[in-house]
Write an enzyme that holds these catalytic residues in place. Structure first.
Site, short mmCIF file in Angstrom:
data_model
loop_
_atom_site.label_atom_id
_atom_site.label_comp_id
_atom_site.label_asym_id
_atom_site.label_seq_id
_atom_site.Cartn_x
_atom_site.Cartn_y
_atom_site.Cartn_z
N GLY A 12 0.78 -1.24 0.00
CA GLY A 12 0.00 0.00 0.00
C GLY A 12 0.81 1.28 0.00
N MET A 90 -3.70 -6.94 -7.21
CA MET A 90 -3.07 -7.95 -8.07
C MET A 90 -4.08 -8.90 -8.71
SD MET A 90 -0.11 -6.98 -8.17
CE MET A 90 1.21 -6.18 -7.33
N ARG A 91 -5.15 -8.35 -9.22
CA ARG A 91 -6.17 -9.16 -9.90
C ARG A 91 -6.65 -8.44 -11.15
NH1 ARG A 91 -8.21 -13.20 -6.78
NH2 ARG A 91 -7.17 -13.10 -4.76
N HIS A 109 0.91 0.72 -13.15
CA HIS A 109 1.63 -0.48 -13.57
C HIS A 109 3.13 -0.19 -13.60
CE1 HIS A 109 2.31 -4.32 -15.43
NE2 HIS A 109 3.13 -3.72 -16.27
C1 GAR Z 1 3.53 -1.33 -7.29
O1 GAR Z 1 4.84 -1.40 -7.79
C2 GAR Z 1 2.53 -1.37 -8.43
O2 GAR Z 1 2.97 -0.71 -9.57
C3 GAR Z 1 2.44 -2.85 -8.68
O3 GAR Z 1 2.47 -3.43 -7.40
C4 GAR Z 1 3.19 -2.60 -6.51
C5 GAR Z 1 2.32 -2.31 -5.32
O4 GAR Z 1 3.05 -1.61 -4.35
N1 GAR Z 1 1.24 -3.19 -9.36
C6 GAR Z 1 1.16 -4.17 -10.26
O5 GAR Z 1 2.10 -4.88 -10.55
C7 GAR Z 1 -0.21 -4.33 -10.89
N2 GAR Z 1 -0.17 -5.37 -11.85
P1 GAR Z 1 2.28 -0.86 -3.17
O6 GAR Z 1 1.31 -1.87 -2.55
O7 GAR Z 1 3.36 -0.47 -2.20
O8 GAR Z 1 1.56 0.33 -3.75
#
Ligand code: GAR
Length: 215
Positions: A12, A90-91, A109
């Site tokens: 988050g 992540m879905r 992304h």
């Molecule tokens: C981030 O790097 C975001 O870009 C990626 O997950 C991470 C979440 O970090 N999202 C994806 O890969 C979506 N497919 P966070 O929970 O610290 O924001």
């Protein structure tokens, strides 16, 4: 004031960046709810700290993916949410939610789309051997990371980079462009025309670069 709903699965840190920009008065919005699909998500702690209501929904407790997204949709609508923000969710978002919020779901992304969609965008970039990668904020459509692009930011990929080191460099820019895109949306400055997003009265370039010296 824009009513925002956030969906997250983990740490988050992007959720935190958005909270910080709202609290600093730079986004005219309010996070009405955080919905997580993981009871261990650290995003929950952040919501508690900032007095944001949160809800954990276990996808396995629903008869289908559609039913899961119907529930999310209903929770968001019940709070009159106007913009849905995927902050490390992540879905793949399914129809019931997409149909209720056309061009009103935003995702971050960790790659320069259309390169390296799906999971582990940073690892895909390291493994491929690209010299530049970055992050993309886009509206969500029915594809995987295919929707109209709002803002991108670029970082160098160094020869000795690992997934971890590149992820860290990209994340710093995620925390800048995601709140920026939400701010523009809240100000009514984003207009989707086909697969392109027009940014009204925007003075800055729609791409950001880090200093190449930054490791
Ligand atoms: C981030 O790097 C975001 O870009 C990626 O997950 C991470 C979440 O970090 N999202 C994806 O890969 C979506 N497919 P966070 O929970 O610290 O924001």
């Amino acid at each position: 004031m824009l009513r925002i709903g956030v969906l997250a699965s983990g740490r988050g840190s992007n959720f935190q960046a958005i909270i910080d920009e709202i609290e600093a008065g730079r986004i005219n919005g309010k996070i009405e709810i955080l919905i997580v699909d993981n009871p261990e998500a650290f995003a929950i702690e952040r919501a508690k700290k900032h007095h944001i209501p949160f809800l954990y929904l276990n996808p396995k407790s629903f008869p289908s993916k559609e039913a899961f997204y119907e529930k999310i949709r209903d929770e968001l609508i019940a709070r009159s949410v106007e913009l849905v923000v995927l902050a490390g969710f992540m879905r793949i978002v399914k129809k019931p939610l997409l149909d209720a919020f056309p061009n009103r779901i935003m995702n971050i992304h960790p790659a320069l789309l259309p390169s390296f969609p799906g999971l582990h965008g940073q690892k895909q970039a390291v493994d491929y051997g690209v010299r530049i990668s970055g992050c993309t904020v886009h509206f969500v459509d029915e594809g995987v990371d295919t929707g109209p692009i709002i803002i991108q930011a670029a970082v160098p990929v160094h020869p000795d980079d690992t997934e971890e080191s590149l992820s860290k460099r990209i994340l710093q820019l995620e925390h800048k462009i995601f709140p920026e895109a939400i701010r523009l949306y809240a100000e009514g400055k984003l207009k989707v025309e086909g697969r392109k997003v027009k940014i009204l009265d925007y003075k800055l370039p729609q791409i950001y670069f880090t200093n190449p010296e930054i490791r």
